[in-house]
Design an enzyme around this catalytic site. Structure first.
Site, short mmCIF file in Angstrom:
data_model
loop_
_atom_site.label_atom_id
_atom_site.label_comp_id
_atom_site.label_asym_id
_atom_site.label_seq_id
_atom_site.Cartn_x
_atom_site.Cartn_y
_atom_site.Cartn_z
N CYS A 30 0.84 -1.20 0.00
CA CYS A 30 0.00 0.00 0.00
C CYS A 30 0.88 1.25 0.00
CB CYS A 30 -0.92 0.01 1.23
SG CYS A 30 -0.04 0.13 2.80
N ASP A 47 6.30 -22.51 -7.58
CA ASP A 47 5.22 -22.76 -8.54
C ASP A 47 5.53 -22.18 -9.92
OD1 ASP A 47 3.56 -23.91 -6.53
OD2 ASP A 47 3.04 -21.90 -5.85
N ASP A 54 -2.06 -24.86 -5.75
CA ASP A 54 -1.06 -24.94 -4.68
C ASP A 54 -1.80 -24.76 -3.36
OD1 ASP A 54 1.49 -24.80 -3.33
OD2 ASP A 54 1.20 -22.64 -3.23
N CYS A 73 3.14 1.67 3.02
CA CYS A 73 4.38 0.89 2.90
C CYS A 73 5.41 1.67 2.09
CB CYS A 73 4.11 -0.45 2.23
SG CYS A 73 2.95 -1.52 3.11
#
Length: 726
Positions: free
Chosen positions: A42, A629, A445, A45
């Protein structure tokens, strides 16, 4: 000639060189550092990171890119990433160094800006040529009409030479390779319209078709730009993985430690990896105890204990204690580099997918050329008039110009992408919708995808107030994920920490301290003196009392149960594939009624499972969030990752899940199916339009201008049909 504006020249070489020397000195005193910030989400941050960095001595500026989750830092020379990462970490955010050179080629979207510029030029020119054409249509004749035609030519020729390069280059490349694509008939139609117009104008003819040529170019560029806008992949996932490789390492020598480039490392070198650092190589721990974050390879966020003899892989994070590692694989032989190679191979394989528009072009382009050539030859033989034959051939090419086909796919994908964006899904690849409509198998996952990836304490009510206060004091002395979770949960309940002395963290084991003369510990079962448990746990012991177990569970992501239920109900095969323990994966599969599951899967195992299913004919949708992944995401028929996923996983995927819920995934598959149906409808509209219009053009009943108007009408029809998806 005046010399007032000339730069001053000095006879003194030193004076002349001074500005250059000053500029070089300025460059020499600056350093640029790029850090990845995977946990920012955000504006607060961004502000927190920038303020922390700019307050650090030697930092000149810091700019955070929230989309790419990076910060670019301009600093004084000598200030390295190793000194700046702790500054960001102290502000509460994870940070690691990125190799800026590995990402420099992806900082700008030159293709998009180039297309937009060519579209703007074509649009401006088209408006002016249309104004001149109105004057001709209104009755201008003789020298006035010829003047307007020549002015239109003066506007149209340079515009098409510039704006039409997109089609001309593609067509020329296809012809050189001995094949036809959609841009070949497009280029021929534009060029033939221009040649016919110049022919008519030079003969003082009544009709010229510069407006048709420029309108064709504008409409086709519009379709090409819409198609480009649906593609948001700014960089390769393989490049992102390569950027995670640690650029420098601390090598132990007989004279002490030295910082060297990882390119200079050799098998057998001893390296020191400090707490918070990433492993630069594959190797074996020879000294020290700590805990490792192996989410890079397994996807699981809970650390594992590391001691002498433990094997480590490049990219893993050392969490608590300093380690000495003996290198067993360096450079291209490391696990991280092999993973990047897996992803690169998977990306190139997926690029072989042929979109519907290209399939249509294989049938459409030869037919258009044959019809136009036959019309020209037939009318030349029949009328014995080259001018008439050329006009009719131009009309056939223009009326069959695949503008509607060119718009059929981007118009639908743009409308469908807008619909899915409002539901929380961002389509990144132009063919993702077509591929999503073909999906029959969905692989999920577990950690970070079906679950939030954040452990939560489940049995706080089993402890006394005293024990909770002691546990909070011990938990706040550690950065272990379980300690952080326990600390947050206890603070939320209003618990205050007990007063401890001699508080310290024992790397790889836990934290301990003294409380009222008694030794208190919070950490691993074997260290604290607890029992065995299959659950995720941390143990607390106060003095000589019995060890007590805090249990933790990962919470389901919002919408996970709904998404799985709807996918199974729609006939899709659903598989759970995770790097977590078999017991944890089985429990999750039973909870969500997923019939097929597999645990303890490494990145290569996931990619191999996707490949095996694909080889068996399945169209696989992979949904994952971790670097483990990435290879599977890239090799799947189509892939989705949450916005909270790490950079490389998010880049490798075709679709990004913007919100926190998985509920939109079944709707995305349904929307993709409807979108593909609309694309096929658009192809049918364009085909029927040609079935009706082409005979009229061949019969000489349509001039190139009428053909251009009919072509525009078909394009508008296709666009309106696409808007039904919104």
């Amino acid at each position: 000639m005046t010399t007032a504006m000339r730069p001053p020249v000095s006879a003194c070489p030193a004076c002349s060189a001074a500005p250059t020397a000053a500029a070089l000195a300025e460059v020499a005193t600056k350093a640029s550092v790029v850090l990845s910030l995977p946990t920012i989400h955000c504006a607060n941050c961004m502000r927190g990171v920038e303020e922390a960095l700019t307050a650090h001595p030697g930092v000149r500026s810091a700019r955070v890119n929230l989309t790419l989750k990076r910060v670019a830092i301009d600093a004084d020379a000598g200030l390295s990433a190793e000194e700046l990462i702790p500054v960001v970490t102290a502000a509460g955010y994870e940070a690691h160094e990125l190799d800026a050179s590995a990402l420099s080629a992806t900082q700008t979207d030159k293709a998009g800006r180039d297309l937009l510029m060519r579209l703007a030029v074509a649009g401006f020119a088209m408006m002016n040529v249309m104004l001149l054409s109105v004057s001709v249509w209104s009755g201008a004749d003789g020298p006035t009409r010829d003047m307007f035609h020549w002015i239109s030519a003066a506007i149209t020729l340079p515009t098409i030479a510039f704006s039409g390069q997109v089609f001309f280059r593609s067509a020329w490349g296809a012809l050189k390779a001995g094949r036809l694509n959609m841009d070949v008939p497009i280029s021929l139609a534009i060029l033939l319209a221009v040649v016919t117009s110049l022919w008519e104008t030079s003969l003082s003819g009544e009709h010229a078709y510069f407006d048709a040529a420029i309108a064709l170019t504008f409409f086709l560029l519009t379709g090409r730009y819409l198609d480009h806008r649906t593609r948001s992949i700014a960089r390769s996932a393989a490049e992102e993985l390569a950027a995670l490789e640690v650029p420098r390492a601390w090598r132990l020598t007989a004279d002490g430690e030295e910082q060297v480039s990882v390119a200079d490392l050799a098998v057998g070198d001893l390296l020191r990896v400090r707490p918070g650092g990433r492993m630069p190589v594959d190797g074996e721990i020879t000294e020290g105890q700590s805990e490792l974050d192996r989410s890079l390879l397994t996807g699981e966020t809970l650390p594992v204990f590391a001691a002498p003899g433990t094997q480590v892989s490049a990219g893993e994070v050392n969490l608590t204690g300093p380690l000495v590692v003996r290198a067993t694989a360096v450079g291209r032989e490391t696990s991280l580099h092999r993973m990047a190679d897996l992803v690169a191979v998977a990306e190139s394989g997926r690029a072989n997918y042929t979109p519907l528009a290209d399939k249509a072009a294989k049938l459409y382009a030869p037919g258009v050329h044959i019809l136009s050539a036959l019309a020209f030859v037939g009318w030349l033989l029949w009328a014995q008039d080259f001018r008439v034959a050329l006009n009719i051939a131009a009309a056939v090419l223009i009326i069959t110009c695949p503008c509607a086909l060119g718009l059929a796919v981007p118009a639908v994908t743009t409308a469908a992408s807008g619909r899915l964006f409002r539901q929380g899904l961002l389509i990144k690849d132009g063919t993702a919708l077509e591929r999503l409509a073909e999906v029959d198998t969905v692989i999920f996952d577990k950690t970070g995808t079906l679950t939030t990836g954040t452990p939560e304490a489940t049995n706080l009510s089993d402890f006394s107030a005293r024990d909770l206060q002691i546990a909070l004091a011990l938990a706040e002395g550690s950065s272990h994920p379980l300690s952080l979770s326990l600390s947050a949960a206890l603070r939320a309940q209003g618990v205050t920490p007990a007063a401890l002395s001699d508080l310290c963290e024992v790397p790889g084991h836990g934290t301990q301290g003294m409380w009222q003369g008694q030794r208190v510990r919070l950490g691993r079962s074997a260290w604290v003196g607890g029992g065995q448990s299959a659950l995720t746990s941390a143990w607390l012991r106060v003095g000589d009392g019995p060890a007590q177990m805090f249990t933790f569970a990962d919470t389901l992501r919002d919408g996970a149960e709904t998404a799985i239920r709807e996918l199974i109900a729609s006939g899709k095969q659903v598989i759970l594939l995770s790097g977590d323990t078999a017991a944890a994966v089985e429990a999750m599969a039973l909870r969500l009624a997923i019939p097929q599951w597999s645990g303890e899967a490494l990145p290569q195992d996931k990619a191999a499972r996707v490949k095996a299913l694909s080889d068996a004919g399945a169209k696989v949708l992979m949904v994952g969030d971790g670097l483990n992944d990435t290879a599977a995401l890239a090799s799947a028929h189509v892939s989705i990752s949450p916005a909270s996923a790490l950079d490389a996983a998010r880049v490798a995927s075709d679709i990004v899940l913007l919100g926190t819920t998985l509920a939109p995934i079944p709707e995305a598959l349904a929307t993709a199916t409807r979108a593909t149906r609309r694309i096929r409808q658009n192809f049918a509209i364009a085909t029927w339009y040609n079935v009706i219009a082409v005979p009229l053009a061949i019969a000489g009943l349509c001039s190139p201008l009428i053909a251009a108007l009919a072509m525009s009408a078909s394009s508008i029809t296709v666009s309106l049909n696409a808007l039904r998806l919104k």
